[in-house]
Motif scaffolding. Structure first.
Motif, PDB file in Angstrom:
ATOM      1  N   ASP A  33       0.770  -1.000  -0.298  1.00  0.00           N
ATOM      2  CA  ASP A  33       0.529  -0.141  -0.164  1.00  0.00           C
ATOM      3  C   ASP A  33       0.589   1.613   0.016  1.00  0.00           C
ATOM      4  O   ASP A  33       0.591   2.210   0.459  1.00  0.00           O
ATOM      5  CB  ASP A  33      -0.574   0.065   1.434  1.00  0.00           C
ATOM      6  N   CYS A 111       1.906  11.302   3.491  1.00  0.00           N
ATOM      7  CA  CYS A 111       2.129   9.952   4.011  1.00  0.00           C
ATOM      8  C   CYS A 111       0.390   9.510   4.851  1.00  0.00           C
ATOM      9  O   CYS A 111       0.253  10.931   5.572  1.00  0.00           O
ATOM     10  CB  CYS A 111       3.521   9.744   5.152  1.00  0.00           C
ATOM     11  N   ILE A 112       0.053   9.114   4.820  1.00  0.00           N
ATOM     12  CA  ILE A 112      -1.800   8.798   5.481  1.00  0.00           C
ATOM     13  C   ILE A 112      -1.725   7.253   6.435  1.00  0.00           C
ATOM     14  O   ILE A 112      -1.217   6.378   5.663  1.00  0.00           O
ATOM     15  CB  ILE A 112      -2.447   8.527   4.774  1.00  0.00           C
ATOM     16  N   GLU A 153      -2.340   5.757  -8.561  1.00  0.00           N
ATOM     17  CA  GLU A 153      -3.576   5.907  -8.560  1.00  0.00           C
ATOM     18  C   GLU A 153      -4.301   7.175  -7.725  1.00  0.00           C
ATOM     19  O   GLU A 153      -4.670   7.697  -8.180  1.00  0.00           O
ATOM     20  CB  GLU A 153      -4.302   4.392  -8.040  1.00  0.00           C
TER      21      GLU A 153
END
Ligand SMILES: CC(C)(COP(=O)(O)OP(=O)(O)OC[C@H]1O[C@@H](n2cnc3c(N)ncnc32)[C@H](O)[C@@H]1OP(=O)(O)O)[C@@H](O)C(=O)NCCC(=O)NCCS
Length: 187
Positions: A33, A111-112, A153
């Motif tokens: 991810d 960054c999440i 994406e």
């Protein structure tokens, strides 16, 4: 959720989030991810805040759940990757302008935290940072490793960044992307 320009007192929390998803320390199962390549020290983040006001964060309660870094090419010149990208700016054109260190800045890393992905935190923090950076620069420039499809994406299909070229550096393949900072992100 609170969005803010980070202060020096936020650095430890930002580094904690950063280490969770940085390529050298990320859990193997999280890599699919996305991950952040660039490593940072406390001193580098201190300079980012003091000299650039370029660290943007999202907080949920006391927890920093997202960060975005944005800064001038001068700031990024401490890393070979960005020296390489900066040198190539004069070969690229966007919005009818030749890219330069004056009309563009480098966005990212971003960054999440896993707990809030897919919940429009990216859109919100991107837009918050865009509004700040648009005061100084018409063009955002960034890169994405080709083995990070989630980030690709999110940034192309969802946020609308455009691929301006592809390049190789240190045996890694990258997309280089641009964005018109006068364009509001619809959330
Ligand atoms: C990359 C990152 C910032 C994206 O934020 P996010 O909140 O996860 O993004 P979103 O979930 O809104 O969007 C990602 C999209 O990619 C899709 N996606 C996820 N994995 C994918 C894959 N392997 N291939 C293609 N698409 C993928 C998701 O389905 C989603 O699209 P959808 O909303 O239409 O379903 C975040 O995942 C992150 O911080 N990752 C770790 C650090 C990182 O990679 N930073 C970027 C470095 S350039």
């Amino acid at each position: 959720m609170l969005l803010k320009v980070a202060e020096l007192s936020d650095i430890d929390d930002v580094l904690e989030l950063h280490y969770k998803y940085q390529v050298d320390s990320i859990k193997e199962e999280d890599k699919k991810d996305g991950f952040v390549t660039t490593a940072f020290t406390k001193e580098q983040l201190t300079r980012l805040i003091n000299k650039e006001q370029g660290l943007f964060i999202a907080k949920l309660g006391e927890q920093v759940v997202a960060y975005v870094m944005c800064a001038s090419w001068k700031y990024w010149s401490a890393w070979p990757m960005f020296i390489h990208m900066k040198k190539d700016l004069p070969n690229l054109e966007y919005l009818g302008q030749t890219l330069s260190a004056e009309n563009s800045y480098q966005y990212g890393p971003v960054c999440i935290d896993k707990s809030v992905r897919g919940k429009q935190v990216l859109e919100r923090i991107f837009e918050y940072a865009r509004v700040h950076m648009a005061k100084k620069y018409p063009i955002l420039v960034t890169f994405i490793n080709k083995i990070n499809p989630r980030s690709y994406e999110a940034h192309t299909r969802k946020l609308g960044l455009e691929v301006i070229q592809e390049f190789e550096f240190n045996n890694n393949q990258y997309y280089e992307l641009v964005y018109d900072t006068s364009k509001e992100v619809k959330i």
